[in-house]
Design a protein around this motif. Structure first.
Motif, PDB file in Angstrom:
ATOM      1  N   GLY A 133       0.799  -1.220   0.000  1.00  0.00           N
ATOM      2  CA  GLY A 133       0.000   0.000   0.000  1.00  0.00           C
ATOM      3  C   GLY A 133       0.829   1.266   0.000  1.00  0.00           C
ATOM      4  N   ARG A 134       2.138   1.157   0.026  1.00  0.00           N
ATOM      5  CA  ARG A 134       3.041   2.320   0.015  1.00  0.00           C
ATOM      6  C   ARG A 134       4.320   1.943  -0.737  1.00  0.00           C
ATOM      7  NH1 ARG A 134       3.475   3.970   5.828  1.00  0.00           N
ATOM      8  NH2 ARG A 134       1.274   3.433   5.754  1.00  0.00           N
ATOM      9  N   PRO A 135       4.208   1.631  -2.024  1.00  0.00           N
ATOM     10  CA  PRO A 135       5.365   1.122  -2.769  1.00  0.00           C
ATOM     11  C   PRO A 135       6.565   2.057  -2.755  1.00  0.00           C
ATOM     12  CG  PRO A 135       3.543   1.702  -4.240  1.00  0.00           C
ATOM     13  CD  PRO A 135       3.001   1.705  -2.861  1.00  0.00           C
ATOM     14  N   GLU A 136       6.300   3.385  -2.691  1.00  0.00           N
ATOM     15  CA  GLU A 136       7.428   4.323  -2.682  1.00  0.00           C
ATOM     16  C   GLU A 136       8.235   4.247  -1.388  1.00  0.00           C
ATOM     17  OE1 GLU A 136       4.183   6.298  -0.476  1.00  0.00           O
ATOM     18  OE2 GLU A 136       4.308   5.037  -2.268  1.00  0.00           O
ATOM     19  N   LYS A 137       7.639   3.698  -0.342  1.00  0.00           N
ATOM     20  CA  LYS A 137       8.297   3.594   0.969  1.00  0.00           C
ATOM     21  C   LYS A 137       8.755   2.168   1.266  1.00  0.00           C
ATOM     22  CE  LYS A 137       6.058   7.501   3.291  1.00  0.00           C
ATOM     23  NZ  LYS A 137       5.416   8.112   2.119  1.00  0.00           N
ATOM     24  N   PHE A 138       8.983   1.391   0.215  1.00  0.00           N
ATOM     25  CA  PHE A 138       9.296  -0.031   0.377  1.00  0.00           C
ATOM     26  C   PHE A 138      10.529  -0.402  -0.432  1.00  0.00           C
ATOM     27  CE2 PHE A 138       8.443  -4.458  -1.230  1.00  0.00           C
ATOM     28  CZ  PHE A 138       8.675  -5.114  -0.028  1.00  0.00           C
ATOM     29  N   CYS A 139      11.414  -1.168   0.190  1.00  0.00           N
ATOM     30  CA  CYS A 139      12.594  -1.686  -0.497  1.00  0.00           C
ATOM     31  C   CYS A 139      13.042  -2.957   0.208  1.00  0.00           C
ATOM     32  CB  CYS A 139      13.730  -0.654  -0.521  1.00  0.00           C
ATOM     33  SG  CYS A 139      14.452  -0.295   1.098  1.00  0.00           S
ATOM     34  N   GLU A 154      22.297  -5.975   2.298  1.00  0.00           N
ATOM     35  CA  GLU A 154      22.064  -5.739   0.874  1.00  0.00           C
ATOM     36  C   GLU A 154      20.805  -4.889   0.714  1.00  0.00           C
ATOM     37  OE1 GLU A 154      23.439  -9.574  -1.438  1.00  0.00           O
ATOM     38  OE2 GLU A 154      22.168 -10.131   0.259  1.00  0.00           O
ATOM     39  N   ILE A 155      20.907  -3.839  -0.076  1.00  0.00           N
ATOM     40  CA  ILE A 155      19.796  -2.913  -0.266  1.00  0.00           C
ATOM     41  C   ILE A 155      19.408  -2.921  -1.732  1.00  0.00           C
ATOM     42  CG2 ILE A 155      19.013  -0.523  -0.029  1.00  0.00           C
ATOM     43  CD1 ILE A 155      21.318  -0.308   2.138  1.00  0.00           C
ATOM     44  N   MET A 156      18.144  -3.262  -1.990  1.00  0.00           N
ATOM     45  CA  MET A 156      17.644  -3.365  -3.352  1.00  0.00           C
ATOM     46  C   MET A 156      16.344  -2.588  -3.479  1.00  0.00           C
ATOM     47  SD  MET A 156      16.314  -6.712  -5.489  1.00  0.00           S
ATOM     48  CE  MET A 156      17.737  -7.735  -5.160  1.00  0.00           C
ATOM     49  N   ALA A 157      16.221  -1.831  -4.552  1.00  0.00           N
ATOM     50  CA  ALA A 157      14.998  -1.075  -4.833  1.00  0.00           C
ATOM     51  C   ALA A 157      14.135  -1.827  -5.836  1.00  0.00           C
ATOM     52  CB  ALA A 157      15.354   0.296  -5.400  1.00  0.00           C
ATOM     53  N   HIS A 158      12.862  -1.438  -5.908  1.00  0.00           N
ATOM     54  CA  HIS A 158      12.029  -1.787  -7.054  1.00  0.00           C
ATOM     55  C   HIS A 158      11.784  -0.486  -7.809  1.00  0.00           C
ATOM     56  CE1 HIS A 158       8.201  -0.073  -5.555  1.00  0.00           C
ATOM     57  NE2 HIS A 158       8.696  -0.349  -4.362  1.00  0.00           N
ATOM     58  N   PRO A 159      11.194  -0.526  -8.998  1.00  0.00           N
ATOM     59  CA  PRO A 159      11.092   0.699  -9.790  1.00  0.00           C
ATOM     60  C   PRO A 159      10.366   1.849  -9.102  1.00  0.00           C
ATOM     61  CG  PRO A 159      10.704  -1.195 -11.188  1.00  0.00           C
ATOM     62  CD  PRO A 159      10.784  -1.715  -9.783  1.00  0.00           C
ATOM     63  N   GLY A 160       9.503   1.560  -8.125  1.00  0.00           N
ATOM     64  CA  GLY A 160       8.752   2.629  -7.470  1.00  0.00           C
ATOM     65  C   GLY A 160       9.340   3.123  -6.170  1.00  0.00           C
ATOM     66  N   THR A 161      10.459   2.560  -5.716  1.00  0.00           N
ATOM     67  CA  THR A 161      11.055   2.992  -4.452  1.00  0.00           C
ATOM     68  C   THR A 161      11.571   4.418  -4.579  1.00  0.00           C
ATOM     69  OG1 THR A 161      11.797   0.720  -4.026  1.00  0.00           O
ATOM     70  CG2 THR A 161      12.757   2.459  -2.676  1.00  0.00           C
ATOM     71  N   PRO A 163      13.925   7.721  -3.767  1.00  0.00           N
ATOM     72  CA  PRO A 163      15.301   7.946  -3.311  1.00  0.00           C
ATOM     73  C   PRO A 163      15.372   8.245  -1.815  1.00  0.00           C
ATOM     74  CG  PRO A 163      14.915   9.076  -5.392  1.00  0.00           C
ATOM     75  CD  PRO A 163      13.579   8.571  -4.925  1.00  0.00           C
ATOM     76  N   GLN A 164      14.352   8.926  -1.278  1.00  0.00           N
ATOM     77  CA  GLN A 164      14.354   9.240   0.152  1.00  0.00           C
ATOM     78  C   GLN A 164      14.294   7.966   0.992  1.00  0.00           C
ATOM     79  OE1 GLN A 164      14.923  12.069   1.611  1.00  0.00           O
ATOM     80  NE2 GLN A 164      14.612  11.295   3.701  1.00  0.00           N
ATOM     81  N   THR A 165      13.479   7.008   0.564  1.00  0.00           N
ATOM     82  CA  THR A 165      13.405   5.734   1.270  1.00  0.00           C
ATOM     83  C   THR A 165      14.760   5.031   1.259  1.00  0.00           C
ATOM     84  OG1 THR A 165      11.055   5.410   0.821  1.00  0.00           O
ATOM     85  CG2 THR A 165      12.358   3.428   1.240  1.00  0.00           C
ATOM     86  N   LEU A 166      15.404   4.998   0.109  1.00  0.00           N
ATOM     87  CA  LEU A 166      16.710   4.348   0.014  1.00  0.00           C
ATOM     88  C   LEU A 166      17.743   5.060   0.881  1.00  0.00           C
ATOM     89  CD1 LEU A 166      16.793   3.599  -3.815  1.00  0.00           C
ATOM     90  CD2 LEU A 166      16.403   1.974  -1.949  1.00  0.00           C
ATOM     91  N   THR A 167      17.667   6.379   0.925  1.00  0.00           N
ATOM     92  CA  THR A 167      18.596   7.135   1.759  1.00  0.00           C
ATOM     93  C   THR A 167      18.405   6.794   3.229  1.00  0.00           C
ATOM     94  OG1 THR A 167      18.697   8.971   0.180  1.00  0.00           O
ATOM     95  CG2 THR A 167      19.291   9.466   2.468  1.00  0.00           C
ATOM     96  N   GLU A 168      17.162   6.810   3.683  1.00  0.00           N
ATOM     97  CA  GLU A 168      16.900   6.563   5.100  1.00  0.00           C
ATOM     98  C   GLU A 168      17.224   5.128   5.499  1.00  0.00           C
ATOM     99  OE1 GLU A 168      13.720   9.191   7.041  1.00  0.00           O
ATOM    100  OE2 GLU A 168      12.781   8.495   5.179  1.00  0.00           O
ATOM    101  N   VAL A 169      16.896   4.182   4.642  1.00  0.00           N
ATOM    102  CA  VAL A 169      17.176   2.782   4.960  1.00  0.00           C
ATOM    103  C   VAL A 169      18.686   2.529   4.972  1.00  0.00           C
ATOM    104  CG1 VAL A 169      16.946   0.413   4.112  1.00  0.00           C
ATOM    105  CG2 VAL A 169      14.945   1.912   4.211  1.00  0.00           C
TER     106      VAL A 169
END
Length: 318
Positions: A133-139, A154-161, A163-169
């Protein structure tokens, strides 16, 4: 500094329990959630074991351990467990339907700013992004077993993640003492399991097919200077996870040998309650596994030769 101070770990199995303990040890406030009260009890017992390990191997003192315990809570009520979460780390079994159901239940319980990370060792974050329900906040944020020593994530994104989520994680990973491994493309198995699963499957094949004993398979690896071999590694990962991964990819790839390996694990370990290190027994018995005993790699006395030769299948026609 990230804002991710309140962490909820979904799943209290081997790796979920380690993530929770280590995060609390590093200063995070952590809630461990599981649907099974007995699993919570096992997790708490594991945390007692980790406390001793962190004193002996990590350099913690009693004050550090007491502080880590103070930051940990446990529960079987999902809404209560995630009520204050800044970050939810999903570490439930490697079964897609189970993970999807957890995300769908979770979706309506979180505050707007809460991030979600999957600790899946096999699946892509895109497989579950919509269910959150929050794909942009998921990785993905995948840890290794023995997190205190194998301290990478290991940190992996999906196409909708975002950049802020990746930074914080990624900041969170650094704050709890992890070396971030950026996975630059989506990849089943990420980095470590892309090579580890075939490695373990090959070792299991040798045992399943009666080519070698678990001890002899591990001996051939311990000569590299490793602390444990592939079958000892399976004990540490946990037999349930090993079974789930082997059976999934056996179906996906129509791999009969991998399916036979999964069935071997089920029959010889899961059905007998030998789940690996967490239950004190898998391929080896703990806390004193054979591979850690003096003499495991010693050259035998020459008197042992007849017994060894009796184990070797004669070459047809020789």
């Amino acid at each position: 500094m990230s804002r991710l101070d309140n962490v909820t770990v979904l799943g209290s199995g081997v790796l979920g329990g380690q993530i929770a303990w280590h995060s609390a040890f590093k200063g995070k406030t952590v809630t461990v959630y599981d649907t099974d009260p007995d699993a919570i009890v096992r997790c708490q017992a594991a945390h007692d074991q980790y406390a001793a390990i962190y004193v002996s191997d990590v350099g913690a003192d009693e004050a550090d351990i007491a502080a880590a315990r103070e930051r940990l809570t446990y529960g079987t009520d999902l809404a209560a467990a995630v009520a204050r979460a800044d970050l939810v780390i999903e570490a439930v079994p490697e079964i897609p339907a189970v993970k999807t159901a957890v995300y769908e239940e979770l979706a309506g319980l979180l505050s707007a700013d809460t991030l979600i990370a999957t600790n899946s060792s096999t699946f892509l974050p895109r497989d579950f992004a919509s269910a959150t329900g929050r794909p942009e906040k998921f990785c993905a944020l995948h840890f290794s077993n023995m997190i205190w020593a194998m301290n990478f994530a290991e940190i992996m994104a999906h196409p909708g993640t975002s950049p802020q989520t990746l930074t914080e994680v990624t900041e969170f990973a650094v704050e709890i003492g992890m070396l971030p491994i950026p996975v630059r493309k989506e990849q089943h198995g990420y980095v470590v399991n892309t090579w580890l699963v075939p490695f373990l499957n090959a070792a299991q094949t040798l045992v399943t097919n009666g080519v070698a004993t678990p001890e002899d398979v591990d001996r051939t690896f311990l000569y590299t200077g490793a602390r444990f071999g592939p079958l000892g590694m399976m004990d540490m990962i946990g037999m349930k996870t090993a079974y789930d991964v082997l059976s999934h990819w056996a179906r996906e790839n129509d791999d009969a040998q991998m399916g036979a390996n999964a069935e071997y694990v089920k029959k010889n370990f899961l059905d007998r309650g030998r789940l690996g290190l967490q239950t004190g027994g898998g391929y080896y018995d703990y806390p004193d596994p054979a591979y850690q005993r003096p003499g495991f790699l010693d050259v035998p006395d020459i008197s042992a030769v007849p017994d060894l030769v009796s184990l070797i299948v004669p070459i047809e026609g020789a």
